[in-house]
Design a protein around this motif. Structure first.
Motif, short mmCIF file in Angstrom:
data_model
loop_
_atom_site.label_atom_id
_atom_site.label_comp_id
_atom_site.label_asym_id
_atom_site.label_seq_id
_atom_site.Cartn_x
_atom_site.Cartn_y
_atom_site.Cartn_z
N LYS A 148 12.79 -0.03 -5.39
CA LYS A 148 12.84 1.43 -5.23
C LYS A 148 13.20 2.16 -6.52
N TYR A 180 14.76 10.65 -2.27
CA TYR A 180 13.88 10.84 -1.12
C TYR A 180 12.94 9.63 -0.94
N GLN A 181 12.33 9.19 -2.05
CA GLN A 181 11.31 8.14 -1.93
C GLN A 181 11.92 6.77 -1.55
N GLN A 183 14.02 6.33 0.83
CA GLN A 183 14.24 6.33 2.29
C GLN A 183 15.28 5.27 2.64
N GLN A 185 14.67 2.04 2.60
CA GLN A 185 14.19 0.72 2.18
C GLN A 185 15.09 0.02 1.17
N ILE A 240 18.65 11.61 5.19
CA ILE A 240 18.07 10.26 5.35
C ILE A 240 19.08 9.33 6.03
N GLY A 244 18.55 4.76 6.40
CA GLY A 244 17.38 5.58 6.68
C GLY A 244 17.24 5.91 8.15
N THR A 250 23.65 9.94 2.45
CA THR A 250 22.41 9.43 1.86
C THR A 250 22.64 8.85 0.47
N HIS A 492 11.12 5.83 11.46
CA HIS A 492 10.94 5.91 10.00
C HIS A 492 9.99 7.05 9.63
N GLU A 496 11.13 10.34 7.53
CA GLU A 496 10.41 10.63 6.29
C GLU A 496 9.87 12.08 6.32
N SER A 499 12.83 14.55 6.14
CA SER A 499 13.50 14.61 4.84
C SER A 499 12.59 15.27 3.79
#
Ligand SMILES: O=C(O)C[C@H](O)C(=O)O
Ligand code: SF4
Length: 511
Positions: A148, A180-181, A183, A185, A240, A244, A250, A492, A496, A499
């Motif tokens: 990530k 944000y990207q 999440q 993961q 998030i 997530g 977050t 999820h 997503e 968010s």
């Protein structure tokens, strides 16, 4: 330097098993933030229990013990070749003792070296300094959060945030986008290190170096301090949440550094570290190699707070149903499940991750997988006499199996997959069509899940290496949350979407 190897071994064991006090305090704060009774609160309290279990058993906090990365400062004349040899020997020993998972995979042949040594691994950076002692810092950053990491080249157009220019406000947008990207993961709530400037390589290096700062320190650069404070106040508003799942916590830390850049390049590099933020350090006597001092407050000094203490929030509005299910599962078992349900599984399950999924697409399975549960997990295993013992066994990031998962479920009649971070539309469609469920286990909770494993009944594909082999496990009360069901619902996808809408609120310039 007779004690050097032993000191490095102690450093490795501490780093892998005892989370430092500053990180614990951040997780305790997250626990206070997440509303009692929610999925996110359940996740953070499992994380918290897992930290205590790992410390008590001196076992890995997370099964992915990462890419061992050492930053060493030593006086002129210290023998670096000898230090490297002793570090390698300490790594081999820690792997044998189940404190590190064998994580070094030949990128061409796919062979796991089995002892954590290989081309370019472990990573060791040496720097000389004027002082007399040796300083060693170590970070064990796992693969899921490493995936990530993200690097931006400004100016850029960012999803939700629009134009990001070559200025402090553009940097601000990159950082929020990086959070944000990720999440769920990267096993959030996480910590980020940001490197502004440099080239593509040194920018990432600078970002990673920020992860060696203490969680509670203050940036000496006033603009960067303001930016760090802004990010910490804002990131949690993305909603998030832990793992997530949607929630209040977050981001646990943000550390930013800057260096000069070329006129043509403007990189913002972000290193994302999961909650299992394992870094420690020592100073050593340069003559004997004995430990003089630990650089980060040791975890034993900071207990994880009792989750019951924090039930001060609004009562939970999420309806939670609980199902105790025996494996193998029937289609009926899984079709009754809905997003948000908690499932406690007992019976056999099989681990399977990247190598196995790729293999199963065009080969038969070595066992009957009808009704089975596949656990996306690469455990830490040790052989005692002729028995395999599970030393750590949390989930791995499932999205990597997205190209294969649906097809494999249908081909073999698999009814449930357990992993973390969720999967995409292809898998969701297959769950609906075939009758299957995706269960989200708590990422990094490797001790918590290892405890539910009652026995190891076999193993296939040892040639894939320990993390990638197909382990036949017998579990009792393995708890996970339904986050994708057979009715087309995905938590999820919801988080997503939500968010992204929240991210767009931070479009206007701030700096
Ligand atoms: O390799 C693993 O066990 C897990 C990995 O760190 C991940 O987050 O996916
Ligand atoms: S599984 Fe999660 S906690 Fe463990 S290394 Fe990967 S991202 Fe970190």
């Amino acid at each position: 330097m007779q004690q050097f190897q032993e000191s490095v071994y102690d450093l490795i064991v501490q780093t892998s098993t005892v989370l430092p006090a500053d990180v614990r305090r951040a997780i305790n704060r997250a626990k206070e933030k997440e509303n009692a009774g929610t999925r996110a609160a359940l996740a953070v309290s499992t994380i918290s229990d897992n930290i205590t279990m790992a410390e008590e058993q001196l076992s890995p906090i997370c099964q992915d013990t990462g890419m061992p990365t050492f930053i060493i400062h030593c006086p002129a004349g210290a023998n670096q070749l000898e230090m490297t040899r002793q570090i390698q020997a300490a790594i081999v020993q820690a792997t044998k003792d189940g404190k590190l998972r064998p994580n070094a995979v030949d990128s061409i042949t796919g062979t796991n070296s089995g002892d954590n040594l290989g081309e370019g691994t472990p990573v060791i950076h040496y720097e000389q300094w004027e002082r007399e002692e040796i300083e060693i810092k170590l970070i064990l950053k796992g693969g899921g959060c490493e995936n990530k990491n993200i690097q931006y080249s400004l100016p850029a157009e960012l999803e939700g945030l629009g134009k990001a220019g070559r200025d402090l406000d553009g940097i601000r947008k990159c950082i929020l986008h990086a959070v944000y990207q990720a999440q769920g993961q990267g096993c959030g709530a996480g910590f980020i290190g940001v490197g502004i400037g440099g080239d593509r390589t040194t920018g990432y290096e600078l970002a990673k170096k920020q992860l060696f700062r203490k969680v509670d320190d203050v940036n000496p650069h006033p603009d960067l301090q303001k930016l760090e404070d802004y990010v910490m106040e804002t990131a949690d508003q993305l909603g998030i949440g832990t793992m997530g799942f949607g929630g209040e916590s977050t981001l646990l830390g943000c550390k930013i550094g800057a260096m000069h850049r070329l006129p043509a390049s403007f990189f913002v590099s972000v290193a994302y570290n999961c909650w299992a933020y394992r870094r420690q350090g020592v100073t050593l006597d340069a003559k004997t190699g004995a430990i003089q001092e630990w650089l980060y407050e040791q975890g034993t000094a900071q207990k994880m707070t009792d989750p019951e203490m924090n039930d001060v929030h609004e009562p939970d509005t999420e309806q939670r149903r609980e199902f105790k299910l025996q494996t193998p599962l029937s289609e009926e078992d899984v079709r009754q499940l809905k997003v948000g349900d908690v499932v406690l599984l007992s019976g056999p399950m099989y681990t399977g991750r990247d190598a196995l999924h790729k293999y199963l697409v065009d080969h038969d399975a070595p066992v009957d997988l009808n009704g089975s549960v596949i656990y996306h997990c690469g455990p830490v295993m040790m052989q005692e006499d002729d028995k395999w013992i599970v030393k750590a066994a949390g989930p791995t990031t499932s999205i990597r199996e997205e190209p294969y998962q649906g097809e494999i479920m249908k081909k073999f009649g698999i009814r449930a997959v357990i992993g973390k971070g969720g999967m995409g539309p292809k898998t969701l469609a297959a769950l609906q069509e075939h009758g299957g469920v995706y269960l989200n286990a708590i990422g990094g909770a490797a001790q918590y899940y290892a405890k539910t494993i009652q026995g190891v009944h076999g193993v296939d594909f040892m040639e894939f290496g320990i993390p990638e082999a197909m382990w036949h496990l017998e579990v009792e009360g393995f708890a996970a949350i339904v986050t994708m069901d057979a009715h087309g619902n995905s938590l999820h996808a919801e988080v997503e979407k939500d968010s992204l809408a929240r991210l767009a609120k931070f479009k206007d310039p701030v700096f």
